[in-house]
Design a protein around this motif. Structure first.
Motif, PDB file in Angstrom:
ATOM      1  N   UNK A 121       0.817  -1.213   0.000  1.00 26.68           N
ATOM      2  CA  UNK A 121       0.000   0.000   0.000  1.00 26.68           C
ATOM      3  C   UNK A 121       0.851   1.264   0.000  1.00 26.68           C
ATOM      4  N   UNK A 122       2.026   1.188   0.606  1.00 24.09           N
ATOM      5  CA  UNK A 122       2.894   2.370   0.648  1.00 24.09           C
ATOM      6  C   UNK A 122       3.310   2.820  -0.752  1.00 24.09           C
ATOM      7  N   UNK A 123       3.305   1.902  -1.701  1.00 23.35           N
ATOM      8  CA  UNK A 123       3.712   2.233  -3.067  1.00 23.35           C
ATOM      9  C   UNK A 123       2.666   3.061  -3.802  1.00 23.35           C
TER      10      UNK A 123
ATOM     11  N   UNK B  86     -16.256   0.970  -6.285  1.00 18.72           N
ATOM     12  CA  UNK B  86     -15.565   0.755  -5.013  1.00 18.72           C
ATOM     13  C   UNK B  86     -16.218  -0.364  -4.208  1.00 18.72           C
ATOM     14  N   UNK B  87     -17.518  -0.262  -3.990  1.00 20.52           N
ATOM     15  CA  UNK B  87     -18.196  -1.219  -3.118  1.00 20.52           C
ATOM     16  C   UNK B  87     -18.644  -2.470  -3.861  1.00 20.52           C
TER      17      UNK B  87
ATOM     18  N   UNK C  23      -7.904  -0.464   4.002  1.00 23.81           N
ATOM     19  CA  UNK C  23      -7.680   0.799   3.294  1.00 23.81           C
ATOM     20  C   UNK C  23      -8.593   1.891   3.835  1.00 23.81           C
ATOM     21  N   UNK C  24      -9.886   1.597   4.013  1.00 24.19           N
ATOM     22  CA  UNK C  24     -10.800   2.627   4.500  1.00 24.19           C
ATOM     23  C   UNK C  24     -10.404   3.108   5.898  1.00 24.19           C
ATOM     24  N   UNK C  25     -10.041   2.166   6.767  1.00 23.49           N
ATOM     25  CA  UNK C  25      -9.652   2.560   8.116  1.00 23.49           C
ATOM     26  C   UNK C  25      -8.319   3.313   8.105  1.00 23.49           C
ATOM     27  N   UNK C  26      -7.478   3.010   7.131  1.00 20.08           N
ATOM     28  CA  UNK C  26      -6.175   3.660   7.041  1.00 20.08           C
ATOM     29  C   UNK C  26      -6.209   5.025   6.391  1.00 20.08           C
TER      30      UNK C  26
ATOM     31  N   UNK D 150      -7.270  -2.241  -5.327  1.00 17.06           N
ATOM     32  CA  UNK D 150      -8.468  -1.757  -6.030  1.00 17.06           C
ATOM     33  C   UNK D 150      -9.156  -0.671  -5.212  1.00 17.06           C
ATOM     34  N   UNK D 151      -9.238  -0.868  -3.906  1.00 16.55           N
ATOM     35  CA  UNK D 151      -9.891   0.109  -3.040  1.00 16.55           C
ATOM     36  C   UNK D 151      -9.160   1.447  -3.084  1.00 16.55           C
ATOM     37  N   UNK D 152      -7.847   1.409  -3.041  1.00 16.23           N
ATOM     38  CA  UNK D 152      -7.069   2.645  -3.138  1.00 16.23           C
ATOM     39  C   UNK D 152      -7.357   3.347  -4.463  1.00 16.23           C
ATOM     40  N   UNK D 153      -7.343   2.591  -5.547  1.00 18.93           N
ATOM     41  CA  UNK D 153      -7.579   3.186  -6.864  1.00 18.93           C
ATOM     42  C   UNK D 153      -8.977   3.798  -6.951  1.00 18.93           C
TER      43      UNK D 153
END
Length: 244
Positions: free
Chosen positions: A14-16, A122-123, A144-147, A209-212
């Motif tokens: 995820x850091x990328x 997204x969902x 991802x959402x919590x982060x 996918x969530x990040x995107x």
């Protein structure tokens, strides 16, 4: 599989891609018409968050079913985590409607509005992976959402820029504090599970996918003129001018 923990490997992946959502949210809150953009943001977050509890409940049901069959070592702990997280997240969609109502928005019109394709992307992907592959996928989404909780000072900044009442910022303020603990919980869960390389690949696909999809949502909210949100008192669209 590389060394280290499952949570560490997912965090590294995820850091990328963190620059995407961080840049998009920064651009959103630096744009003009802060009041209109904030109201559009609340509407969009309601459209996202109202899917979260039903998703978790369905994933927990599927995990419970797998646990009863006894062949899936992930199923029972996954179901326990999801049931607990449902209790933590229940009612947050109502918070957003209350925030919108405090801002004078017609919440019935919000509920009638058709959610845009990026929200469905997204969902909806999580529905597919949960139903047709494994409910573990939802953990990547949750991580991802919590982060990506709102920054601790965002509520105060937006209150100054929008001139909206304090009651319109309940959810932003609450999630800035709640989600830090929640993200620790989800990563602790990952490190407690006997994950295979295939399991970690599923988590990564879901999380990336969530990040995107989140990035696309924030880019839309930041670049396009926000759609008019109807006010409860007058039934007319919010004015395009005003503070911010």
């Amino acid at each position: 599989m590389s060394g280290g923990s499952a949570s560490g490997r997912l965090r590294a992946k995820l850091s990328l891609v963190e620059a995407g959502p961080h840049g998009a949210t920064a651009a959103l809150w630096q744009a003009d018409r802060a009041r209109d953009r904030y109201l559009a943001y609340l509407v969009t977050m309601h459209q996202v968050i109202r899917a979260s509890v039903p998703l978790m409940e369905r994933a927990a049901d599927l995990a419970d079913r797998a646990a009863r069959c006894g062949a899936d070592p992930l199923a029972a702990p996954l179901a326990r985590y999801l049931r607990a997280h449902v209790l933590e997240e229940t009612g947050h969609d109502a918070w957003l409607l209350e925030d919108l109502a405090a801002a004078g928005v017609d919440t019935k019109a919000v509920l009638r509005a058709v959610p845009p394709p990026d929200v469905a992307a997204l969902t909806g992907a999580q529905h597919y992976w949960t139903e047709h592959h494994h409910p573990l996928a939802l953990i990547g989404y949750i991580a991802v959402l919590e982060g990506h909780a709102p920054a601790a000072r965002l509520g105060a900044v937006l209150a100054r820029r929008t001139c909206l009442p304090e009651a319109a910022f309940r959810t932003v303020r609450a999630h800035a504090h709640l989600d830090a603990d929640h993200v620790d919980d989800v990563y602790a869960l990952l490190d407690s599970l006997p994950l295979t390389g295939r399991d970690e690949a599923l988590l990564a696909v879901s999380a990336l996918h969530t990040v995107d999809a989140l990035t696309r949502i924030f880019v839309r909210l930041g670049r396009r003129a926000p759609a008019a949100v109807p006010l409860r008192e007058t039934g007319r669209p919010t004015p395009t001018g005003g503070p911010g």
